[in-house]
Design a protein around this motif. Structure first.
Motif, PDB file in Angstrom:
ATOM      1  N   GLU A  27      16.992 -27.255  51.922  1.00  0.00           N
ATOM      2  CA  GLU A  27      16.500 -25.893  52.103  1.00  0.00           C
ATOM      3  C   GLU A  27      15.898 -25.701  53.492  1.00  0.00           C
ATOM      4  O   GLU A  27      16.045 -24.631  54.106  1.00  0.00           O
ATOM      5  CB  GLU A  27      15.460 -25.581  51.026  1.00  0.00           C
ATOM      6  CG  GLU A  27      14.823 -24.205  51.121  1.00  0.00           C
ATOM      7  CD  GLU A  27      15.812 -23.057  50.941  1.00  0.00           C
ATOM      8  OE1 GLU A  27      15.453 -21.905  51.287  1.00  0.00           O
ATOM      9  OE2 GLU A  27      16.937 -23.284  50.444  1.00  0.00           O
TER      10      GLU A  27
ATOM     11  N   ARG B 230      18.799 -25.187  55.699  1.00  0.00           N
ATOM     12  CA  ARG B 230      19.463 -23.922  55.371  1.00  0.00           C
ATOM     13  C   ARG B 230      18.727 -22.737  55.989  1.00  0.00           C
ATOM     14  O   ARG B 230      19.346 -21.822  56.544  1.00  0.00           O
ATOM     15  CB  ARG B 230      19.550 -23.748  53.857  1.00  0.00           C
ATOM     16  CG  ARG B 230      20.404 -22.551  53.421  1.00  0.00           C
ATOM     17  CD  ARG B 230      20.142 -22.158  51.992  1.00  0.00           C
ATOM     18  NE  ARG B 230      18.849 -21.512  51.828  1.00  0.00           N
ATOM     19  CZ  ARG B 230      18.621 -20.226  52.087  1.00  0.00           C
ATOM     20  NH1 ARG B 230      19.571 -19.440  52.565  1.00  0.00           N
ATOM     21  NH2 ARG B 230      17.411 -19.706  51.910  1.00  0.00           N
ATOM     22  N   GLN B 231      17.409 -22.754  55.898  1.00  0.00           N
ATOM     23  CA  GLN B 231      16.623 -21.654  56.451  1.00  0.00           C
ATOM     24  C   GLN B 231      16.736 -21.601  57.972  1.00  0.00           C
ATOM     25  O   GLN B 231      16.764 -20.509  58.556  1.00  0.00           O
ATOM     26  CB  GLN B 231      15.166 -21.788  56.020  1.00  0.00           C
ATOM     27  CG  GLN B 231      14.934 -21.498  54.544  1.00  0.00           C
ATOM     28  CD  GLN B 231      13.469 -21.560  54.158  1.00  0.00           C
ATOM     29  OE1 GLN B 231      12.605 -21.786  54.998  1.00  0.00           O
ATOM     30  NE2 GLN B 231      13.181 -21.349  52.877  1.00  0.00           N
TER      31      GLN B 231
ATOM     32  N   GLY C 248      24.253 -21.626  51.814  1.00  0.00           N
ATOM     33  CA  GLY C 248      23.770 -21.950  50.472  1.00  0.00           C
ATOM     34  C   GLY C 248      23.754 -23.451  50.273  1.00  0.00           C
ATOM     35  O   GLY C 248      24.120 -24.232  51.166  1.00  0.00           O
TER      36      GLY C 248
ATOM     37  N   GLY D 207      19.788 -21.159  47.649  1.00  0.00           N
ATOM     38  CA  GLY D 207      20.024 -20.278  48.787  1.00  0.00           C
ATOM     39  C   GLY D 207      21.006 -19.171  48.450  1.00  0.00           C
ATOM     40  O   GLY D 207      21.117 -18.717  47.310  1.00  0.00           O
ATOM     41  N   ASP D 208      21.758 -18.740  49.459  1.00  0.00           N
ATOM     42  CA  ASP D 208      22.760 -17.680  49.265  1.00  0.00           C
ATOM     43  C   ASP D 208      24.123 -18.295  48.950  1.00  0.00           C
ATOM     44  O   ASP D 208      25.130 -18.029  49.632  1.00  0.00           O
ATOM     45  CB  ASP D 208      22.852 -16.817  50.533  1.00  0.00           C
ATOM     46  CG  ASP D 208      21.642 -15.915  50.700  1.00  0.00           C
ATOM     47  OD1 ASP D 208      21.201 -15.349  49.689  1.00  0.00           O
ATOM     48  OD2 ASP D 208      21.135 -15.808  51.830  1.00  0.00           O
ATOM     49  N   TYR D 209      24.164 -19.095  47.918  1.00  0.00           N
ATOM     50  CA  TYR D 209      25.396 -19.818  47.598  1.00  0.00           C
ATOM     51  C   TYR D 209      26.539 -18.877  47.244  1.00  0.00           C
ATOM     52  O   TYR D 209      27.639 -18.973  47.793  1.00  0.00           O
ATOM     53  CB  TYR D 209      25.137 -20.799  46.455  1.00  0.00           C
ATOM     54  CG  TYR D 209      26.374 -21.501  45.976  1.00  0.00           C
ATOM     55  CD1 TYR D 209      26.932 -22.545  46.705  1.00  0.00           C
ATOM     56  CD2 TYR D 209      27.017 -21.112  44.792  1.00  0.00           C
ATOM     57  CE1 TYR D 209      28.078 -23.193  46.272  1.00  0.00           C
ATOM     58  CE2 TYR D 209      28.157 -21.752  44.354  1.00  0.00           C
ATOM     59  CZ  TYR D 209      28.677 -22.791  45.093  1.00  0.00           C
ATOM     60  OH  TYR D 209      29.829 -23.416  44.672  1.00  0.00           O
TER      61      TYR D 209
ATOM     62  N   ASP E 281      22.502 -11.872  41.365  1.00  0.00           N
ATOM     63  CA  ASP E 281      22.530 -13.208  41.955  1.00  0.00           C
ATOM     64  C   ASP E 281      21.141 -13.823  41.828  1.00  0.00           C
ATOM     65  O   ASP E 281      20.145 -13.149  41.543  1.00  0.00           O
ATOM     66  CB  ASP E 281      22.946 -13.106  43.427  1.00  0.00           C
ATOM     67  CG  ASP E 281      23.316 -14.451  44.031  1.00  0.00           C
ATOM     68  OD1 ASP E 281      23.176 -15.476  43.336  1.00  0.00           O
ATOM     69  OD2 ASP E 281      23.733 -14.463  45.206  1.00  0.00           O
TER      70      ASP E 281
ATOM     71  N   ASN F 239      17.665 -15.280  43.245  1.00  0.00           N
ATOM     72  CA  ASN F 239      16.794 -15.040  44.400  1.00  0.00           C
ATOM     73  C   ASN F 239      16.912 -16.242  45.324  1.00  0.00           C
ATOM     74  O   ASN F 239      16.737 -17.381  44.900  1.00  0.00           O
ATOM     75  CB  ASN F 239      15.351 -14.873  43.924  1.00  0.00           C
ATOM     76  CG  ASN F 239      14.420 -14.431  45.044  1.00  0.00           C
ATOM     77  OD1 ASN F 239      14.531 -14.876  46.178  1.00  0.00           O
ATOM     78  ND2 ASN F 239      13.481 -13.548  44.711  1.00  0.00           N
ATOM     79  N   PRO F 240      17.231 -16.022  46.609  1.00  0.00           N
ATOM     80  CA  PRO F 240      17.438 -17.174  47.507  1.00  0.00           C
ATOM     81  C   PRO F 240      16.175 -17.977  47.789  1.00  0.00           C
ATOM     82  O   PRO F 240      16.269 -19.100  48.300  1.00  0.00           O
ATOM     83  CB  PRO F 240      17.987 -16.520  48.788  1.00  0.00           C
ATOM     84  CG  PRO F 240      17.545 -15.102  48.726  1.00  0.00           C
ATOM     85  CD  PRO F 240      17.499 -14.741  47.279  1.00  0.00           C
TER      86      PRO F 240
ATOM     87  N   LYS G 241      19.511 -23.295  39.227  1.00  0.00           N
ATOM     88  CA  LYS G 241      18.730 -23.728  40.382  1.00  0.00           C
ATOM     89  C   LYS G 241      17.851 -24.937  40.039  1.00  0.00           C
ATOM     90  O   LYS G 241      17.638 -25.800  40.872  1.00  0.00           O
ATOM     91  CB  LYS G 241      17.849 -22.580  40.892  1.00  0.00           C
ATOM     92  CG  LYS G 241      18.639 -21.433  41.502  1.00  0.00           C
ATOM     93  CD  LYS G 241      17.731 -20.374  42.086  1.00  0.00           C
ATOM     94  CE  LYS G 241      17.016 -20.879  43.335  1.00  0.00           C
ATOM     95  NZ  LYS G 241      16.218 -19.815  43.988  1.00  0.00           N
TER      96      LYS G 241
END
Length: 814
Positions: A489, A492-493, A505, A538-540, A553, A555-556, A618
């Motif tokens: 993460e 990813r961010q 994601g 994330g935004d998978y 979806d 929440n990222p 998740k």
């Protein structure tokens, strides 16, 4: 005497340069491809035979009953190894083989991910991997000792002696030092078991809890047994039920959970979907390749036979004179066989050169390390080819021509047809049949593979890169996933803030057969419900371009939606949910959860398999709390899926690497392309398709040369007839059609027999796909038209020349 046979044979071959060249080229092409194929088959059959005790070594195969029948796997419980050794006096030695990997370095400049095998101390006593330095009985006894191959030693230590030096591997929370205590020769290419580093299986304490090590229902890696005697296999398998009853106690149900012993000599050529930790080859591939080699050689041999019979009219007087001078039947046969042998030997020499040239292409196609070595087995293959082709291609012409009657020949009463036109036509038709069978099969395969490539998988794979995140080894499964996701993460961010990144994601699983984890739970009525699992973050869904058809979806934010599930359409249908939103799984073992979204069905498997129920989650703790069956068939470390905005993949790749090295300078950057991961699932069939395409091309080429020569021979024997027809007023077109008609009929027979047979033979191959697409009838009509034009073009080029000859010249000796 033998010297004269060879002199005459060389003289005759030199005299008929066109026919000799056609035979030579055809046989060279056929032998070059066939040598590669036959050596490849011999190489595949040699796998694991170098172990001197291979007949005593067996791999455990587990069988466990579930709702869908028996689950068969080579993954075994950790406790199986010591239990078999203790319970069965027939078991001499035993070893576990558990795969793993860790960040590894000598110093900060050489950080990389290193795979390894955790094995028992007896591993090198069971298997004959050659130690250059070290004692096979001692090197694997130390928990912090490592045995490496020469190639690995070169990677880490260059040309210096690796013995006694240390490498550091991340095991658990810290880097541990492992001393190099053994050096192995590089693992043979014909070994099913491939590795770079061996360490003691005590190191599984870093990643497998004590409870899991003692459980019969948690499986890790594989188990190999060496028996005192090969025949002891029967006694051991007969005693497995008593062993399992003792181990499981009152939980034991007869026939629900047991093991069998598979000999390692059979483990490479394996026709199973689940092959364990080793790379295998399906036996059907070898049969198909052997069939291709045989068909190509048959086509080349038919050329030889038909042209030899066709030239009988020009050799008839030679045979008549020889017989009149006292030549025996056997001597004539030997003379003609000598010619066949010479052509075969010349072709074999050129075929070996061609095979050496094509070897790198062949190895690249099949991803093998085949080498053309000429040991006893290979020499016997070559000798068999020489004898076989000489016999097939030369025997009939030799017997036929040697049996001609000298009186009839020398009086000039011998018919041009010899009564053998039916045989020649039949051979040519069979040649066309084989050629078009291969072409039709190629058409079917190419059409199907194009359909696979263009099929909508339900997700976007273009411009998507997968970045590997090292897992956090822990005896707690949930803790390992959670900590790995936290690490992913952070990266990813960082990527999400870059303008070049469209979305990013996190996922545990990628795509392909058995890539998603298997899970199962009991329904309220007691029936087992099996499904597929993937943990994401994330935004998978946005990154993968998956469509939410109901709900929302995740929440990222990493801390949000820990109790939420997203399911696919198939899961909702299997549960008979008309409105899945807000539903919970009907099993009270699951922690509090809620279905928040339904994603449109996507192909998590390759297109060999159907779409199955899928849960995306998740939080591993929420989902794993309710399952009573879990099978992890892919790696447990997460991957970051990143989709770029632009089209320059190289620049995008460098951006990802730059961010990785900024955040994790001590970790190696490993990535792959999603589209390549997807395409990997079909590589075996792609290779087979390319091989059949190559075979079809060579078959058509050889058939074309044979047709050219046969047309030339047929026209040469009818030049006087053509001259008379022209004198009597026949047009060039009518004469050309008269000659073409015979060959076109042969072509049509070959094509129309080949087409239905290709459908029949390819039915089994195409049925393995969940998505099937047969070529349209237009494609096959075009194939028939192509065959007609192919024949007409070759024959017309010869017939046209014949019609242009002056009849005065062709008839003047009459």
């Amino acid at each position: 005497m033998f010297k004269n046979y060879f002199k005459i044979a060389i003289r005759n071959l030199s005299k008929h340069k066109l026919h000799t060249s056609i035979n030579l080229i055809g046989l060279t092409l056929g032998l070059g491809i066939s040598i590669l194929i036959l050596f490849f088959i011999q190489f595949e059959q040699s796998f694991d035979k170098f172990h001197t005790q291979s007949d005593r070594i067996f791999r455990l195969e587990s069988h466990e009953k579930n709702e869908d029948g028996m689950s068969v796997s080579y993954a075994t419980p950790v406790i199986a190894a010591p239990t078999f050794l203790e319970e069965f006096p027939q078991v001499d030695k035993v070893t576990r083989m558990i795969g793993g990997g860790a960040q590894t370095y000598l110093d900060e400049s050489t950080i990389q991910f290193q795979s390894f095998l955790m094995v028992s101390p007896e591993f090198l006593e069971i298997f004959d991997f050659k130690l250059v330095k070290g004692d096979a009985k001692q090197v694997l006894k130390d928990k912090f000792g490592a045995v490496i191959t020469q190639k690995t030693a070169k990677k880490y230590f260059g040309d210096t002696n690796p013995m006694g030096q240390n490498i550091r591997m991340l095991m658990g929370d810290d880097f541990e030092e492992y001393r190099i205590v053994g050096l192995l020769e590089d693992i043979p290419a014909n070994s099913s078991i491939q590795f770079e580093v061996l360490i003691n299986d005590q190191n599984m304490d870093y990643s497998i809890s004590k409870n899991s090590q003692e459980s019969w229902y948690n499986v890790y890696g594989e188990t190999y047994l060496m028996l005192n005697d090969p025949d002891a296999k029967i006694a051991v398998e007969a005693g497995v039920e008593a062993m399992m009853k003792k181990a499981l106690g009152e939980n034991y149900v007869s026939g629900d959970y047991y093991f069998i012993l598979d000999p390692i000599s059979d483990m490479h050529l394996l026709d199973k979907d689940n092959t364990g930790m080793i790379e295998t080859t399906k036996p059907q591939l070898l049969w198909i390749l052997a069939g291709i080699a045989f068909m190509i050689l048959i086509i080349a041999s038919i050329n030889f036979t038909t042209m030899a019979i066709g030239r009988s009219i020009s050799r008839a007087k030679e045979v008549g004179v020889r017989k009149t001078m006292g030549a025996a039947f056997g001597q004539l046969v030997f003379q003609f066989l000598t010619e066949a042998l010479l052509i075969t030997l010349f072709s074999l020499t050129l075929g070996l050169i061609l095979a050496e040239i094509l070897l790198p292409i062949f190895n690249s196609l099949f991803e093998k390390e085949l080498q053309l070595v000429y040991g006893f087995g290979q020499v016997m293959i070559l000798l068999g080819l020489v004898i076989g082709i000489t016999s097939i291609a030369g025997a009939y012409p030799a017997l036929f021509m040697s049996s001609l009657r000298p009186i009839k020949v020398l009086k000039g009463n011998l018919s041009v047809k010899f009564g053998k036109q039916g045989l020649r036509k039949g051979l040519v038709a069979f040649q066309f049949f084989i050629s078009f069978l291969l072409v039709a099969s190629t058409l079917i395969m190419v059409n199907q593979m194009n359909a696979i490539k263009n099929h909508d998988l339900g997700f976007d794979q273009e411009m998507v890169i997968l970045v590997e995140v090292p897992d956090a080894p822990s005896t707690s499964f949930v803790k390992s996933i959670t900590e790995s996701f936290a690490k992913a993460e952070t990266y990813r961010q960082a990527l999400a803030g870059r303008s070049e990144v469209n979305a990013a994601g996190i996922t545990i699983s990628t795509y392909g057969d058995r890539a998603f984890w298997d899970g199962g739970f009991s329904l309220e009525d007691g029936k087992q419900f099996n499904f597929r699992i993937n943990f994401i973050g994330g935004d998978y869904l946005k990154t993968m371009g998956m469509e939410i058809i109901e709900g929302r979806d995740f929440n990222p934010e990493a801390s949000a939606d820990s109790s939420a599930f997203i399911i696919n359409e198939t899961f909702a249908k299997a549960m008979n949910w008309d409105d899945p939103l807000g539903e919970t799984i009907p099993n009270n073992r699951f922690n509090a959860h809620q279905i928040v979204g339904v994603v449109k069905d996507f192909h998590h498997n390759s297109l060999y398999g159907q779409i199955e129920p899928v849960i995306l989650a998740k939080s591993p703790s929420t989902l794993l709390s309710g399952v009573n069956m879990l099978m992890i068939s892919s790696a447990t470390n997460p991957k970051i899926v990143v989709k770029g905005n632009g089209s320059d993949i190289k620049q995008f790749q460098s951006i990802l690497k730059e961010e990785w090295e900024r955040i994790y300078p001590m970790d190696a950057f490993n990535f792959s392309f999603l589209d390549e991961t997807v395409a990997e699932q079909y590589k075996a069939d792609e290779r087979l398709g390319k091989m059949i395409t190559l075979a079809a091309s060579i078959a058509i080429m050889i058939a074309a040369m044979g047709l050219f020569a046969m047309a030339a021979l047929a026209i040469t024997g009818r030049t006087k007839e053509i001259g008379i027809r022209k004198v009597l007023g026949a047009s060039s077109w009518s004469i050309s059609w008269m000659i073409n008609r015979e060959f076109l009929m042969i072509t049509l027979i070959g094509v129309f027999v080949a087409l239905p047979l290709s459908f029949y033979l390819m039915q089994g191959w195409i049925n393995q796909f969940a998505v099937k697409n047969w070529p349209s009838w237009i494609n096959f009509c075009l194939l028939v038209i192509g065959g007609i034009l192919f024949t007409a073009l070759i024959v017309s080029s010869q017939s046209y020349r014949a019609t242009q000859l002056n009849p005065v010249k062709t008839l003047k000796d009459e």
